[in-house]
Scaffold this motif. Structure first.
Motif, PDB file in Angstrom:
ATOM      1  N   LYS A  38       1.024  -1.138   0.324  1.00 44.21           N
ATOM      2  CA  LYS A  38      -0.302   0.054  -0.251  1.00 44.21           C
ATOM      3  C   LYS A  38       0.871   1.371   0.545  1.00 44.21           C
ATOM      4  O   LYS A  38       0.294   2.501  -0.523  1.00 44.21           O
ATOM      5  N   ALA A  39       1.683   0.949   0.734  1.00 44.20           N
ATOM      6  CA  ALA A  39       2.744   2.202   0.765  1.00 44.20           C
ATOM      7  C   ALA A  39       3.820   1.896  -0.318  1.00 44.20           C
ATOM      8  O   ALA A  39       5.286   1.696   0.274  1.00 44.20           O
ATOM      9  N   PRO A  40       4.119   1.493  -1.605  1.00 41.74           N
ATOM     10  CA  PRO A  40       5.561   0.798  -2.113  1.00 41.74           C
ATOM     11  C   PRO A  40       6.579   2.239  -1.923  1.00 41.74           C
ATOM     12  O   PRO A  40       8.216   1.299  -1.941  1.00 41.74           O
ATOM     13  N   SER A  41       6.673   3.574  -2.201  1.00 40.39           N
ATOM     14  CA  SER A  41       7.698   4.082  -2.354  1.00 40.39           C
ATOM     15  C   SER A  41       8.276   4.378  -0.467  1.00 40.39           C
ATOM     16  O   SER A  41       9.161   5.086  -0.445  1.00 40.39           O
ATOM     17  N   THR A  42       7.480   3.927   0.699  1.00 35.42           N
ATOM     18  CA  THR A  42       8.243   4.010   1.873  1.00 35.42           C
ATOM     19  C   THR A  42       8.946   2.792   2.407  1.00 35.42           C
ATOM     20  O   THR A  42       8.463   1.667   1.813  1.00 35.42           O
ATOM     21  N   ARG A  43       9.673   3.147   3.234  1.00 34.83           N
ATOM     22  CA  ARG A  43       9.924   1.952   4.055  1.00 34.83           C
ATOM     23  C   ARG A  43       9.101   1.576   5.250  1.00 34.83           C
ATOM     24  O   ARG A  43       8.505   2.655   5.492  1.00 34.83           O
ATOM     25  N   VAL A  44       9.188   0.450   5.550  1.00 36.90           N
ATOM     26  CA  VAL A  44       7.883   0.291   6.582  1.00 36.90           C
ATOM     27  C   VAL A  44       8.662   0.068   8.312  1.00 36.90           C
ATOM     28  O   VAL A  44       9.002  -0.968   8.201  1.00 36.90           O
ATOM     29  N   GLY A  45       8.397   0.587   9.039  1.00 33.71           N
ATOM     30  CA  GLY A  45       8.827   0.402  10.129  1.00 33.71           C
ATOM     31  C   GLY A  45       7.577  -0.035  10.663  1.00 33.71           C
ATOM     32  O   GLY A  45       6.633  -0.988  10.551  1.00 33.71           O
ATOM     33  N   ALA A  46       8.269  -0.707  12.142  1.00 33.55           N
ATOM     34  CA  ALA A  46       7.317  -1.223  12.574  1.00 33.55           C
ATOM     35  C   ALA A  46       7.049  -0.472  14.694  1.00 33.55           C
ATOM     36  O   ALA A  46       8.153  -0.461  14.542  1.00 33.55           O
ATOM     37  N   ALA A  52       4.689  -4.285  22.202  1.00 33.98           N
ATOM     38  CA  ALA A  52       3.829  -4.546  20.604  1.00 33.98           C
ATOM     39  C   ALA A  52       2.321  -4.993  20.880  1.00 33.98           C
ATOM     40  O   ALA A  52       1.539  -6.029  20.985  1.00 33.98           O
ATOM     41  N   TYR A  53       2.103  -3.642  21.528  1.00 34.38           N
ATOM     42  CA  TYR A  53       0.485  -3.883  21.846  1.00 34.38           C
ATOM     43  C   TYR A  53       0.274  -5.574  22.684  1.00 34.38           C
ATOM     44  O   TYR A  53      -1.092  -5.699  22.393  1.00 34.38           O
ATOM     45  N   GLY A  54       1.492  -5.265  23.312  1.00 32.59           N
ATOM     46  CA  GLY A  54       0.495  -6.595  24.499  1.00 32.59           C
ATOM     47  C   GLY A  54       0.800  -8.411  23.342  1.00 32.59           C
ATOM     48  O   GLY A  54       0.560  -8.877  24.310  1.00 32.59           O
ATOM     49  N   LEU A  55       1.083  -7.934  22.602  1.00 31.27           N
ATOM     50  CA  LEU A  55       0.883  -9.438  21.805  1.00 31.27           C
ATOM     51  C   LEU A  55       1.924 -10.087  22.146  1.00 31.27           C
ATOM     52  O   LEU A  55       2.736 -11.353  21.924  1.00 31.27           O
ATOM     53  N   GLY A  56       3.717  -9.271  22.423  1.00 27.49           N
ATOM     54  CA  GLY A  56       5.298  -9.938  22.662  1.00 27.49           C
ATOM     55  C   GLY A  56       6.163  -9.480  22.175  1.00 27.49           C
ATOM     56  O   GLY A  56       6.445  -9.792  20.592  1.00 27.49           O
ATOM     57  N   LEU A 210       5.664  10.603   8.422  1.00 25.55           N
ATOM     58  CA  LEU A 210       4.532  10.994   9.243  1.00 25.55           C
ATOM     59  C   LEU A 210       3.578   9.974   9.921  1.00 25.55           C
ATOM     60  O   LEU A 210       2.474  10.341  10.474  1.00 25.55           O
ATOM     61  N   ALA A 211       2.780   8.862   9.144  1.00 23.98           N
ATOM     62  CA  ALA A 211       1.715   7.558   8.939  1.00 23.98           C
ATOM     63  C   ALA A 211       1.961   6.554   9.815  1.00 23.98           C
ATOM     64  O   ALA A 211       2.451   6.290   9.961  1.00 23.98           O
ATOM     65  N   ASN A 212       0.486   7.368  10.418  1.00 20.24           N
ATOM     66  CA  ASN A 212       0.315   5.932  11.363  1.00 20.24           C
ATOM     67  C   ASN A 212      -0.298   4.483  10.651  1.00 20.24           C
ATOM     68  O   ASN A 212      -0.750   5.151   9.065  1.00 20.24           O
ATOM     69  N   SER A 213      -1.520   3.007  10.716  1.00 22.68           N
ATOM     70  CA  SER A 213      -1.405   3.262  10.500  1.00 22.68           C
ATOM     71  C   SER A 213      -3.459   3.612   9.249  1.00 22.68           C
ATOM     72  O   SER A 213      -2.898   3.300   8.371  1.00 22.68           O
ATOM     73  N   ALA A 214      -3.807   3.886  10.404  1.00 19.95           N
ATOM     74  CA  ALA A 214      -4.894   4.736   9.643  1.00 19.95           C
ATOM     75  C   ALA A 214      -4.064   5.984   8.814  1.00 19.95           C
ATOM     76  O   ALA A 214      -5.444   6.284   7.158  1.00 19.95           O
ATOM     77  N   PRO A 229       3.051   1.854  10.998  1.00 19.73           N
ATOM     78  CA  PRO A 229       1.974   1.060  11.556  1.00 19.73           C
ATOM     79  C   PRO A 229       2.002   0.109  12.868  1.00 19.73           C
ATOM     80  O   PRO A 229       2.953  -0.322  13.057  1.00 19.73           O
ATOM     81  N   GLY A 230       1.333   0.295  13.653  1.00 20.37           N
ATOM     82  CA  GLY A 230       1.390   0.051  14.462  1.00 20.37           C
ATOM     83  C   GLY A 230      -0.101  -1.585  14.665  1.00 20.37           C
ATOM     84  O   GLY A 230       0.540  -2.587  14.141  1.00 20.37           O
ATOM     85  N   LEU A 231      -0.941  -0.634  14.551  1.00 19.86           N
ATOM     86  CA  LEU A 231      -1.891  -1.503  14.401  1.00 19.86           C
ATOM     87  C   LEU A 231      -2.366  -2.548  12.949  1.00 19.86           C
ATOM     88  O   LEU A 231      -3.109  -4.197  12.878  1.00 19.86           O
ATOM     89  N   LEU A 232      -2.253  -2.245  11.812  1.00 21.82           N
ATOM     90  CA  LEU A 232      -2.022  -2.572  10.676  1.00 21.82           C
ATOM     91  C   LEU A 232      -1.002  -3.923  10.511  1.00 21.82           C
ATOM     92  O   LEU A 232      -2.216  -5.282  10.009  1.00 21.82           O
ATOM     93  N   LEU A 233      -0.353  -3.764  11.510  1.00 19.25           N
ATOM     94  CA  LEU A 233       0.188  -5.034  11.382  1.00 19.25           C
ATOM     95  C   LEU A 233       0.110  -6.069  12.350  1.00 19.25           C
ATOM     96  O   LEU A 233       0.119  -7.191  12.128  1.00 19.25           O
ATOM     97  N   TYR A 234      -0.746  -5.999  13.475  1.00 15.17           N
ATOM     98  CA  TYR A 234      -1.520  -7.219  14.029  1.00 15.17           C
ATOM     99  C   TYR A 234      -2.746  -7.585  13.603  1.00 15.17           C
ATOM    100  O   TYR A 234      -3.635  -7.703  14.566  1.00 15.17           O
TER     101      TYR A 234
END
Ligand SMILES: *Cc1c(COP(=O)(O)O)cnc(C)c1O
Length: 382
Positions: A38-46, A52-56, A210-214, A229-234
Motif C-alpha cells: 500500500k505504501a510502495p515508495s516508503t520503508r515500513v517501520g513497525a 507490541a500492543y501486548g502481544l509479545g 508521518l503516517a500511522n496505520s490510519a 503502522p502498529g495496528l495494521l501489522l496486528y
C-alpha cells in the motif's frame, strides 16, 4: 527466543488457565507485506511499543526483522533495551517518548536512537555527543498540530540556529504525528501535512515519517520515506468500515469453569445487576476485568461457542464473567470448553466500537494471565 522455537506449541499449560491469546506470526508478516504494497515508495517501520500492543515484542520484532523490517518504534528506552539483542545489527530502534533526563549514555551505548521532542532533549543529546567526541543519530519530532510531542516551528528555528547542533547530531528522520488520521476527511490532516512539509524542508538531508496505520490507509499519498503502522501489522483495521483486507492475527479464548441451571427471578453476579427473566442456563467463564476483559461489557457484550452467540449477563467480575448459554443444548457445554472472546465472530475493532474506545486500548489491556501462544511459519534466522 529464536523464531524456530516459537512455532505451534501444542497442549495446554497452567499458564492458560484464564485463556489463550493466539498470535499468528505468518499473518503479521503478511500484514507487513500488505502495508508495503500500500505504501510502495516508503520503508515500513513497525511500532512495537507496549510489548507490541501486548502481544509479545520479543517474539514479534525479530520475526518482522526476518521479513526485512529494519525500523522499530517503542515508547520507552527500557522497551528498546529489551529488544536490541534480538534484532540484527542493521536494525534501528527509536524511542518515541523522547530522551529522559540522564539516559544519554545508556541510549548511546546500546545504539538506540532517541526521538528528540524538546529543545532541552536536543541540547542534552548534542552536549553528550560533543563530550563523547562522536556524532550521534537522532529522530527529530516536530509538532504539526497535535500538541502532544515535538518542537514547534519557532523551536525548530532556534534549534537549527544553535551552534554545533548539526555537527554533533545526525538527524536521520524528521517525524510528526497526525491527530485525526482515523478521520481521513478531516481538514486537519491536510493542514498537518502542509506544516510538516514546511518544517521538514529545513532538514533536507533527513528522511520523513508521518503516517500511522490510519494514515497509510486513508491518505492517498503516504507522505515521507518511512511509515509507522502498529495496528495494521496486528491485523486490525483502524478505519470503519474496514477496507484493508488484512490477515487476522489474533484470537482470544477463555474457558468455561462452571455451568448451572437457574430458575426465573434469580440474581446473577455483583449487585444482582441482572435477574433471570425465565429459567436459564449460565456458564461462568475464566476471565474478568483483571485480565483486561472490560468491565463495561457486563450486560452489553457477548462471547461465542462455534456459531452460537452467548450474551454476557450481570457484571463482569475481577476474574470471571457469566454468559447465558441457554441456546446451547444441555449436555453440550461443560467446564473446560473453549469460548471465543476475540476471533472470527468478534474482532478487536468491533469490541472497541461497542465500548466506544480505541482498538489499541483493548489490545494493550489484555493481561498477563493469558498465555501468549505463537503460531505460524518458522522463518530463517535473521
Ligand atoms: C502508537 C504510534 C503509532 C502507531 O499507531 P497505529 O494506530 O497503531 O498505527 C505511530 N506513530 C506514533 C508516534 C505512535 O505513537
Amino acid at each position: 527466543m529464536r523464531p524456530q522455537e516459537i512455532v505451534d506449541q501444542p497442549g495446554s499449560s497452567a499458564a492458560a488457565e484464564a485463556g489463550i491469546l493466539s498470535i499468528d506470526l505468518s499473518a503479521i508478516i503478511a500484514n507487513y507485506r500488505l502495508v508495503q504494497a500500500k505504501a510502495p515508495s516508503t520503508r515500513v517501520g513497525a511500532v512495537v511499543k507496549a510489548d507490541a500492543y501486548g502481544l509479545g515484542a520479543r517474539t514479534i520484532a525479530p520475526v518482522l526483522a526476518g521479513a526485512g523490517c529494519r525500523d522499530f518504534f517503542v515508547a520507552h528506552l527500557a522497551e528498546a533495551l529489551e529488544l536490541v539483542s534480538g534484532l540484527p545489527e542493521s536494525a534501528r530502534l527509536y524511542v518515541l517518548n523522547g530522551l529522559a533526563p540522564g539516559m544519554e549514555s545508556l541510549c548511546a551505548d546500546a545504539g538506540i536512537v532517541p526521538v528528540l521532542n524538546t529543545l532541552e532533549q536536543a541540547r542534552e543529546w548534542q552536549a553528550y555527543a560533543a563530550a563523547a567526541g562522536r556524532k550521534l543519530p537522532a529522530v527529530l519530532q516536530v509538532d504539526t498540530g497535535m500538541s502532544r510531542l515535538g518542537l514547534g516551528a519557532d523551536e525548530l528555528e532556534t534549534l537549527l540556529r544553535q551552534p554545533g547542533f548539526l555537527d554533533w547530531v545526525a538527524v536521520r528522520v524528521v517525524m510528526s504525528h497526525l491527530a485525526c488520521a482515523d478521520m481521513p476527511d478531516s481538514p486537519a490532516n491536510a493542514e498537518q501535512v502542509r506544516r510538516f512539509a514546511e518544517m521538514a524542508s529545513q532538514l533536507p538531508e533527513a528522511e520523513q515519517s508521518l503516517a500511522n496505520s490510519a494514515a497509510v490507509l486513508g491518505m492517498s499519498d503516504c507522505v515521507g520515506n518511512l511509515v509507522r503502522p502498529g495496528l495494521l501489522l496486528y491485523g486490525i483495521d483502524p478505519l470503519s468500515p474496514a477496507t484493508a483486507g488484512l490477515h487476522p492475527a489474533i484470537t482470544l479464548d477463555a474457558r468455561v469453569i462452571q455451568v448451572r441451571s437457574v430458575q426465573a427471578g434469580v440474581g446473577v453476579g455483583y449487585d444482582h445487576d441482572y435477574v433471570t427473566p425465565s429459567p436459564r442456563r449460565l456458564a461462568t467463564l475464566s476471565v474478568g476485568y483483571a485480565d483486561g476483559w472490560p468491565r463495561a461489557l457486563g450486560g452489553k457484550g457477548a462471547v461465542w461457542i462455534n456459531d452460537v452467540c452467548l450474551p454476557l449477563v450481570g457484571r463482569v467480575s475481577m476474574d470471571t464473567c457469566v454468559a447465558d448459554v441457554t441456546d446451547i443444548p444441555a449436555g453440550c457445554i461443560q467446564p473446560g470448553d473453549k469460548v471465543e472472546l476475540i476471533g472470527p465472530h468478534q474482532s478487536v475493532s468491533e469490541l472497541a466500537a461497542l465500548l466506544e474506545t480505541a482498538p489499541h486500548a483493548i489490545l494493550t489491556g489484555l493481561g498477563n494471565r493469558f498465555e501468549r501462544r505463537f503460531t505460524g511459519h518458522a522463518l530463517p534466522q535473521a
